[in-house]
Design a protein around this motif. Sequence first.
Motif, PDB file in Angstrom:
ATOM      1  N   ASN A   4       0.799  -1.347   0.012  1.00 32.66           N
ATOM      2  CA  ASN A   4      -0.036   0.044  -0.007  1.00 32.66           C
ATOM      3  C   ASN A   4       0.846   1.196   0.107  1.00 32.66           C
ATOM      4  OD1 ASN A   4      -2.571   1.256  -0.120  1.00 32.66           O
ATOM      5  ND2 ASN A   4      -2.623   1.548   2.149  1.00 32.66           N
ATOM      6  N   ILE A   5       1.980   1.186  -0.696  1.00 28.71           N
ATOM      7  CA  ILE A   5       2.789   2.421  -1.075  1.00 28.71           C
ATOM      8  C   ILE A   5       3.073   2.227  -2.456  1.00 28.71           C
ATOM      9  CG2 ILE A   5       5.161   3.178  -0.586  1.00 28.71           C
ATOM     10  CD1 ILE A   5       5.533   1.263   1.942  1.00 28.71           C
ATOM     11  N   PRO A   6       2.864   3.644  -3.030  1.00 24.13           N
ATOM     12  CA  PRO A   6       3.266   3.753  -4.366  1.00 24.13           C
ATOM     13  C   PRO A   6       4.393   3.419  -5.025  1.00 24.13           C
ATOM     14  CG  PRO A   6       2.355   5.871  -3.510  1.00 24.13           C
ATOM     15  CD  PRO A   6       2.543   4.849  -2.112  1.00 24.13           C
ATOM     16  N   VAL A   7       4.438   2.743  -5.932  1.00 26.81           N
ATOM     17  CA  VAL A   7       5.694   2.123  -6.503  1.00 26.81           C
ATOM     18  C   VAL A   7       6.107   2.945  -7.835  1.00 26.81           C
ATOM     19  CG1 VAL A   7       6.942  -0.025  -7.487  1.00 26.81           C
ATOM     20  CG2 VAL A   7       5.785  -0.254  -5.307  1.00 26.81           C
ATOM     21  N   ILE A   8       6.970   3.313  -7.859  1.00 29.40           N
ATOM     22  CA  ILE A   8       7.470   4.179  -9.478  1.00 29.40           C
ATOM     23  C   ILE A   8       8.361   3.495 -10.162  1.00 29.40           C
ATOM     24  CG2 ILE A   8       7.981   6.211 -10.303  1.00 29.40           C
ATOM     25  CD1 ILE A   8       7.222   7.502  -7.237  1.00 29.40           C
ATOM     26  N   VAL A   9       8.194   3.029 -11.365  1.00 26.81           N
ATOM     27  CA  VAL A   9       9.342   2.204 -12.204  1.00 26.81           C
ATOM     28  C   VAL A   9      10.058   3.292 -12.895  1.00 26.81           C
ATOM     29  CG1 VAL A   9       9.542   0.777 -14.239  1.00 26.81           C
ATOM     30  CG2 VAL A   9       7.687   0.323 -12.373  1.00 26.81           C
ATOM     31  N   VAL A  10      11.497   3.183 -12.914  1.00 24.91           N
ATOM     32  CA  VAL A  10      12.146   4.165 -13.506  1.00 24.91           C
ATOM     33  C   VAL A  10      13.119   3.209 -14.509  1.00 24.91           C
ATOM     34  CG1 VAL A  10      14.146   5.742 -13.265  1.00 24.91           C
ATOM     35  CG2 VAL A  10      12.117   5.581 -11.709  1.00 24.91           C
ATOM     36  N   ASP A  11      13.332   3.805 -15.570  1.00 24.78           N
ATOM     37  CA  ASP A  11      14.153   3.087 -16.566  1.00 24.78           C
ATOM     38  C   ASP A  11      15.813   3.280 -16.323  1.00 24.78           C
ATOM     39  OD1 ASP A  11      15.769   1.963 -18.796  1.00 24.78           O
ATOM     40  OD2 ASP A  11      14.623   3.303 -20.365  1.00 24.78           O
ATOM     41  N   GLY A  12      16.170   2.044 -15.691  1.00 23.25           N
ATOM     42  CA  GLY A  12      17.804   2.172 -15.362  1.00 23.25           C
ATOM     43  C   GLY A  12      18.563   1.789 -16.443  1.00 23.25           C
ATOM     44  N   ASP A  13      18.480   1.816 -17.679  1.00 29.77           N
ATOM     45  CA  ASP A  13      19.333   1.512 -18.779  1.00 29.77           C
ATOM     46  C   ASP A  13      20.522   2.704 -18.555  1.00 29.77           C
ATOM     47  OD1 ASP A  13      20.510   2.095 -21.617  1.00 29.77           O
ATOM     48  OD2 ASP A  13      19.857   0.106 -21.624  1.00 29.77           O
ATOM     49  N   ILE A  14      21.470   2.454 -18.699  1.00 28.75           N
ATOM     50  CA  ILE A  14      23.066   3.411 -18.608  1.00 28.75           C
ATOM     51  C   ILE A  14      22.633   4.362 -19.698  1.00 28.75           C
ATOM     52  CG2 ILE A  14      24.537   2.218 -20.227  1.00 28.75           C
ATOM     53  CD1 ILE A  14      26.812   2.992 -17.877  1.00 28.75           C
ATOM     54  N   LYS A  15      22.182   4.137 -20.945  1.00 23.85           N
ATOM     55  CA  LYS A  15      21.817   5.195 -22.012  1.00 23.85           C
ATOM     56  C   LYS A  15      20.669   6.053 -21.442  1.00 23.85           C
ATOM     57  CE  LYS A  15      24.183   2.283 -25.363  1.00 23.85           C
ATOM     58  NZ  LYS A  15      24.088   1.951 -26.610  1.00 23.85           N
ATOM     59  N   SER A  16      19.688   5.758 -20.249  1.00 19.98           N
ATOM     60  CA  SER A  16      18.917   6.619 -19.942  1.00 19.98           C
ATOM     61  C   SER A  16      18.827   7.346 -18.842  1.00 19.98           C
ATOM     62  CB  SER A  16      17.489   5.545 -19.781  1.00 19.98           C
ATOM     63  OG  SER A  16      17.273   5.002 -21.159  1.00 19.98           O
ATOM     64  N   THR A  17      20.077   7.448 -18.530  1.00 20.77           N
ATOM     65  CA  THR A  17      20.596   7.933 -17.062  1.00 20.77           C
ATOM     66  C   THR A  17      20.072   9.326 -17.006  1.00 20.77           C
ATOM     67  OG1 THR A  17      22.597   6.509 -16.903  1.00 20.77           O
ATOM     68  CG2 THR A  17      22.404   8.498 -15.530  1.00 20.77           C
ATOM     69  N   GLU A  18      20.201  10.227 -17.977  1.00 19.75           N
ATOM     70  CA  GLU A  18      19.857  11.505 -18.052  1.00 19.75           C
ATOM     71  C   GLU A  18      18.208  11.774 -17.798  1.00 19.75           C
ATOM     72  OE1 GLU A  18      19.948  15.960 -20.321  1.00 19.75           O
ATOM     73  OE2 GLU A  18      20.328  14.087 -21.472  1.00 19.75           O
ATOM     74  N   LYS A  19      17.365  10.835 -18.388  1.00 24.58           N
ATOM     75  CA  LYS A  19      15.989  10.742 -18.214  1.00 24.58           C
ATOM     76  C   LYS A  19      15.732  10.192 -16.756  1.00 24.58           C
ATOM     77  CE  LYS A  19      13.594   7.140 -19.887  1.00 24.58           C
ATOM     78  NZ  LYS A  19      12.819   6.250 -20.978  1.00 24.58           N
ATOM     79  N   ALA A  20      16.433   9.283 -16.305  1.00 24.81           N
ATOM     80  CA  ALA A  20      16.032   8.796 -14.983  1.00 24.81           C
ATOM     81  C   ALA A  20      16.293   9.735 -14.101  1.00 24.81           C
ATOM     82  CB  ALA A  20      16.991   7.428 -14.573  1.00 24.81           C
TER      83      ALA A  20
END
Length: 366
Positions: A147-163
């Motif tokens: 019952n806690i919000p879970v936020i998925v983040v793209d962890g690909d090294i080429k997506s580091t700026e986006k993350a």
Amino acid sequence: MIKTRNFAIAFLFILSVMICSLFTGCGDKSVSQQSTTQTITDHAGRSVTIPTQINKCYYTSPLGMIMIYSLAPDKMVGWSMQLTDKEKKYIPDKYHSLPFLGGLQMNGKINTEELLKAKPDVIFAVGPDALTDTTKSDADKLQEQLNIPVIVVDGDIKSTEKAYTFIGQLLGVGDKAKELASYCNKTMNEVTEATQAIPEEKRAKVYYAEGPKGLATEPKGGSHALVLDLVNGNNVAQVEAKGGSGMSSVSMEQVLKWNPDVILAWGADAGGAYDLIRTSQDWANINAVKNNKVYEIPNYPFNWFDRPPSVNRFLGLKWLAATLYPDIYKVDMVSEVKNFYSLFYHVDLSDADARELLKNSGLTVN
């Protein structure tokens, strides 16, 4: 005259009270009530309702943990990996007391009872693998369970700026996120530009030795050997990639056949074979051993090459490029180490500290 003046004053007072009631409820009600929640779309395309202000957070793996630690360490409620005393040397004292709450990496478990006591506002699920329907369903299950919000983040090294940009906005540390993302982008561009044109015949033949015997490894294209690919090293391991935690088993005969010019190994503190490879007769006839090119991967507080595969790898890119191709990629690694640890780990190192981290890593430092 006096009565008339008193009447006017009373009339004006009543009129002001009426105006106050009309526009402000006489102080009992605000003009508009700010919402305490917001709905966002995470990197898996899930709609997640979260607090507008996040004061405390957790993460399902060390990958996310290190990103949050680099961005906003005071918002952490615990560690997803258990820190050793040697690792704590490179972490400010104020964070040593944060509890170990576990993670879901390598079939691990989160201590849900203790996590619920810590009351994080959100949990970040950051992984190195491509986002799939399984990623979504796993996040949904964990969110429902806790019952806690879970936020998925793209962890690909080429997506580091986006993350970094995404997490930084949510945690209210956008400027810090911009600074760290800029470092990562600059590093990636510098290293790949310097090494991408190296011809096949001049690429270093490298074996990545994992485990206590050095007889586990990762193939080219595998997520756990990505740093080697990015610096254009020639990964000699011809094995099938294993999903998840990786570590494909190999035989001594295979390694002898591949005969690498360079071996990268974990140190003894990390459960690795660095000392064994350099001293065992089984490895003695391999070029890397004969030419003293067996290198220990720097490991504190987080491994520069992999495990965990987080932003610590950006310093690893600089180290490995300078180690394999010192004539092509020239950098003052003592200065680089001090700068990285200050930016990402919030700790100021001496020159001696930086040299200690680089000991046995293949670089000659002054």
